[in-house]
Design an enzyme around this catalytic site. Sequence first.
Site, PDB file in Angstrom:
ATOM      1  N   ASP A  21       2.054  -5.267  -5.169  1.00  0.00           N
ATOM      2  CA  ASP A  21       3.359  -5.945  -5.148  1.00  0.00           C
ATOM      3  C   ASP A  21       3.706  -6.516  -6.525  1.00  0.00           C
ATOM      4  O   ASP A  21       2.834  -6.873  -7.301  1.00  0.00           O
ATOM      5  CB  ASP A  21       3.319  -7.065  -4.097  1.00  0.00           C
ATOM      6  CG  ASP A  21       4.721  -7.518  -3.708  1.00  0.00           C
ATOM      7  OD1 ASP A  21       5.695  -6.826  -4.048  1.00  0.00           O
ATOM      8  OD2 ASP A  21       4.835  -8.587  -3.069  1.00  0.00           O
ATOM      9  N   ASN A  69      10.521  -1.001   3.795  1.00  0.00           N
ATOM     10  CA  ASN A  69      11.075  -0.642   2.479  1.00  0.00           C
ATOM     11  C   ASN A  69      12.221   0.374   2.560  1.00  0.00           C
ATOM     12  O   ASN A  69      12.993   0.531   1.610  1.00  0.00           O
ATOM     13  CB  ASN A  69       9.985  -0.104   1.541  1.00  0.00           C
ATOM     14  CG  ASN A  69       9.016  -1.169   1.048  1.00  0.00           C
ATOM     15  OD1 ASN A  69       7.846  -0.896   0.793  1.00  0.00           O
ATOM     16  ND2 ASN A  69       9.475  -2.413   0.896  1.00  0.00           N
TER      17      ASN A  69
END
Length: 246
Positions: A21, A69
């Site tokens: 991330d 996502n």
Amino acid sequence: MNLKENIQLEKLPKHIAIIMDGNGRWAKKQGMIRAFGHENGTKSVRTTVEACAELGVENLTLYAFSTENWNRPKLEVQTLMKLLVSALRKEIKTLQDNNIKLLAIGNLTTLPQKAYKELHEVINKTKNNSRMTLTLALSYGSREEIINTVKEISIKVKNNIISPEIIDESIINEHLYTQNLPDVDLLIRTSGEQRISNFLLWQIAYAELYFTNVLWPDFTKEHLYEAIIEYQKRERRFGKTSEQLS
Ligand code: IPE
Ligand code: IPE
Ligand code: MG
């Protein structure tokens, strides 16, 4: 001091999973668009894969794209899918040279055709490699995986292939996308966020969690070594008392 030398090779985690991330924030920090962060993130993927293989870690699972996502702007999703295709094409040689097997978990049929095809080609070409298994979580969501597992087992129960009484952890394991992988020992998340974001909920039941503020494109081999060293300092009790372990 050389961090690598402080790793006890006989106590390596058998399965490391990483929530990669911070690509977007990394790019923003340098006044660049998010895509630039994703591009640079692929370099960290390569060095992390190499570092794990060199150490002798048997399983590495990387969270590359979540079911959630898909809700990002269309252009960003397209960029990520293009990057996936080019990375697969570029890295096949590294995987072969290092005897690494590629697997993928997730709702793979939702990937664009090109990505799906490229992915399966690399999976197929590396299927006999044995030094390390690298699993990419793509269009992956743990809840979806569990729903899928429940459905598959239900169908088998309905068709009298298995009886409900025998359902246990191993039967559930066999029906998850991760079927042949051991439980996660060490879960790393970069970028400072301290959450799981729908990743491997079942498989991390007893994993050691390691959070670092380093943004994924800045993640180096040394950062991985730090995480492993920290992992090796922890006492994994699995519910027992400290005295029972010694
Ligand atoms: C991780 O970086 C990559 C993916 C989720 C695909 P992000 O894109 O989430 O970066 P941040 O969290 O916005 O910085
Ligand atoms: C998790 O990161 C998914 C991946 C790293 C692929 P996100 O950036 O999408 O997660 P949230 O939205 O911060 O929870
Ligand atoms: Mg993020």
